[in-house]
Design a protein around this motif. Structure first.
Motif, PDB file in Angstrom:
ATOM      1  N   ASP A 158       0.831  -1.455   0.159  1.00 37.92           N
ATOM      2  CA  ASP A 158      -0.113   0.178   0.009  1.00 37.92           C
ATOM      3  C   ASP A 158       0.803   1.667   0.064  1.00 37.92           C
ATOM      4  O   ASP A 158       0.402   1.730  -0.999  1.00 37.92           O
ATOM      5  CB  ASP A 158      -0.848  -0.185   1.108  1.00 37.92           C
ATOM      6  CG  ASP A 158      -2.338  -1.394   1.223  1.00 37.92           C
ATOM      7  OD1 ASP A 158      -2.491  -1.551  -0.063  1.00 37.92           O
ATOM      8  OD2 ASP A 158      -2.593  -1.192   2.188  1.00 37.92           O
ATOM      9  N   ILE A 159       2.627   1.364   0.529  1.00 44.66           N
ATOM     10  CA  ILE A 159       2.907   2.311   1.053  1.00 44.66           C
ATOM     11  C   ILE A 159       3.697   2.548  -0.545  1.00 44.66           C
ATOM     12  O   ILE A 159       4.427   3.799  -1.134  1.00 44.66           O
ATOM     13  CB  ILE A 159       3.789   2.581   1.800  1.00 44.66           C
ATOM     14  CG1 ILE A 159       2.976   2.029   3.329  1.00 44.66           C
ATOM     15  CG2 ILE A 159       4.998   2.944   1.875  1.00 44.66           C
ATOM     16  CD1 ILE A 159       3.799   1.932   4.614  1.00 44.66           C
TER      17      ILE A 159
ATOM     18  N   VAL B  97       2.731   5.652  -2.860  1.00 45.65           N
ATOM     19  CA  VAL B  97       4.387   6.543  -3.791  1.00 45.65           C
ATOM     20  C   VAL B  97       4.074   6.738  -4.561  1.00 45.65           C
ATOM     21  O   VAL B  97       4.028   7.810  -5.651  1.00 45.65           O
ATOM     22  CB  VAL B  97       5.759   6.233  -3.371  1.00 45.65           C
ATOM     23  CG1 VAL B  97       6.784   6.554  -3.978  1.00 45.65           C
ATOM     24  CG2 VAL B  97       5.834   6.445  -1.768  1.00 45.65           C
ATOM     25  N   ILE B  98       3.957   5.210  -5.725  1.00 41.43           N
ATOM     26  CA  ILE B  98       3.670   6.095  -7.372  1.00 41.43           C
ATOM     27  C   ILE B  98       2.631   6.349  -7.913  1.00 41.43           C
ATOM     28  O   ILE B  98       3.157   7.541  -8.462  1.00 41.43           O
ATOM     29  CB  ILE B  98       3.627   4.161  -7.630  1.00 41.43           C
ATOM     30  CG1 ILE B  98       4.572   3.368  -7.261  1.00 41.43           C
ATOM     31  CG2 ILE B  98       3.479   4.416  -9.219  1.00 41.43           C
ATOM     32  CD1 ILE B  98       5.882   3.964  -8.507  1.00 41.43           C
TER      33      ILE B  98
ATOM     34  N   GLU C 293      15.439   7.155  -9.048  1.00 40.16           N
ATOM     35  CA  GLU C 293      16.214   8.018  -8.261  1.00 40.16           C
ATOM     36  C   GLU C 293      15.652   8.177  -7.065  1.00 40.16           C
ATOM     37  O   GLU C 293      15.539   8.215  -5.554  1.00 40.16           O
ATOM     38  CB  GLU C 293      17.923   7.976  -7.558  1.00 40.16           C
ATOM     39  CG  GLU C 293      18.592   7.699  -9.093  1.00 40.16           C
ATOM     40  CD  GLU C 293      19.956   8.488  -9.025  1.00 40.16           C
ATOM     41  OE1 GLU C 293      19.822   9.705  -9.453  1.00 40.16           O
ATOM     42  OE2 GLU C 293      20.289   7.883  -9.921  1.00 40.16           O
ATOM     43  N   GLY C 294      14.587   9.550  -7.549  1.00 42.48           N
ATOM     44  CA  GLY C 294      13.657  10.070  -6.779  1.00 42.48           C
ATOM     45  C   GLY C 294      12.792   9.316  -6.425  1.00 42.48           C
ATOM     46  O   GLY C 294      12.102   9.457  -5.146  1.00 42.48           O
ATOM     47  N   ILE C 295      12.113   8.325  -7.044  1.00 40.51           N
ATOM     48  CA  ILE C 295      10.886   7.401  -6.723  1.00 40.51           C
ATOM     49  C   ILE C 295      11.828   6.818  -5.565  1.00 40.51           C
ATOM     50  O   ILE C 295      11.442   6.246  -4.597  1.00 40.51           O
ATOM     51  CB  ILE C 295      10.296   6.437  -7.836  1.00 40.51           C
ATOM     52  CG1 ILE C 295       9.790   7.265  -8.833  1.00 40.51           C
ATOM     53  CG2 ILE C 295       9.650   5.065  -7.411  1.00 40.51           C
ATOM     54  CD1 ILE C 295       9.226   6.811 -10.316  1.00 40.51           C
TER      55      ILE C 295
ATOM     56  N   GLU D 290      12.171   6.771   2.514  1.00 42.46           N
ATOM     57  CA  GLU D 290      12.214   7.350   3.409  1.00 42.46           C
ATOM     58  C   GLU D 290      10.247   7.395   4.096  1.00 42.46           C
ATOM     59  O   GLU D 290       9.948   7.037   5.252  1.00 42.46           O
ATOM     60  CB  GLU D 290      11.919   9.027   2.711  1.00 42.46           C
ATOM     61  CG  GLU D 290      11.398  10.249   3.644  1.00 42.46           C
ATOM     62  CD  GLU D 290      11.315  11.269   3.057  1.00 42.46           C
ATOM     63  OE1 GLU D 290       9.908  11.786   3.096  1.00 42.46           O
ATOM     64  OE2 GLU D 290      11.474  11.871   2.106  1.00 42.46           O
ATOM     65  N   ARG D 291       9.486   6.646   2.992  1.00 40.86           N
ATOM     66  CA  ARG D 291       8.104   6.307   3.718  1.00 40.86           C
ATOM     67  C   ARG D 291       8.836   5.116   4.576  1.00 40.86           C
ATOM     68  O   ARG D 291       7.563   4.265   5.353  1.00 40.86           O
ATOM     69  CB  ARG D 291       7.524   6.541   2.425  1.00 40.86           C
ATOM     70  CG  ARG D 291       6.935   7.977   1.814  1.00 40.86           C
ATOM     71  CD  ARG D 291       5.797   8.672   2.630  1.00 40.86           C
ATOM     72  NE  ARG D 291       4.567   8.081   2.410  1.00 40.86           N
ATOM     73  CZ  ARG D 291       3.757   8.027   1.687  1.00 40.86           C
ATOM     74  NH1 ARG D 291       3.980   8.782   0.477  1.00 40.86           N
ATOM     75  NH2 ARG D 291       2.780   7.443   1.924  1.00 40.86           N
TER      76      ARG D 291
END
Length: 101
Positions: free
Chosen positions: A20-21, A25-26, A69-71, A77-78
Motif C-alpha cells: 500500500d505504501i 508513492v507511485i 532515483e527520486g522514486i 523515506e516512507r
C-alpha cells in the motif's frame, strides 16, 4: 535507521501494508510524469526489489534515471528501509501486480 531487508518471514499484513505504501508513492509521482507525457507503472514487489515500468515520454527521457532515483528515495523515506526501484523494459500493457518474498 534504514536496514536492507528481504522480509522473508513477514506476516501477510506487513506485506499488504508495504504494498500500500509503495502504491501510494507511485500514485503521488504519477501526475508529475503524466503532465510531461510519461507515466510509471508498478509491476512487482519482491522483498526489497520494486519493479516499475516507465512509459510514454519517460522511455526516452534523459532524466529517467533521476526520476527512478527520486522514486526510490521517496520509497526508502516512507518505508523506513532500503529498497531498490528497478526499471523493467517492455510495452505499456499493464500486468497484474505480484507481491513476493
Amino acid at each position: 535507521m534504514l536496514v536492507e531487508s528481504e522480509h522473508l518471514n513477514a506476516p501477510p499484513s506487513a506485506d499488504t501494508e508495504r504494498a500500500d505504501i509503495v502504491r501510494a508513492v507511485i500514485e503521488e509521482i504519477r501526475p508529475n510524469l503524466q503532465r510531461d507525457g510519461g507515466d510509471c507503472q508498478l509491476l512487482e514487489i519482491n522483498g526489497n526489489k520494486i519493479m516499475v515500468r516507465l512509459t510514454g515520454a519517460c522511455v526516452f527521457c534523459k532524466l529517467a534515471s533521476a526520476t527512478l532515483e527520486g522514486i526510490q528515495a521517496r520509497m526508502v523515506e516512507r518505508l523506513g528501509e532500503f529498497v531498490r526501484v528497478i526499471p523493467v523494459a517492455g510495452g505499456a500493457k499493464a500486468q497484474p501486480l505480484k507481491i513476493g518474498h
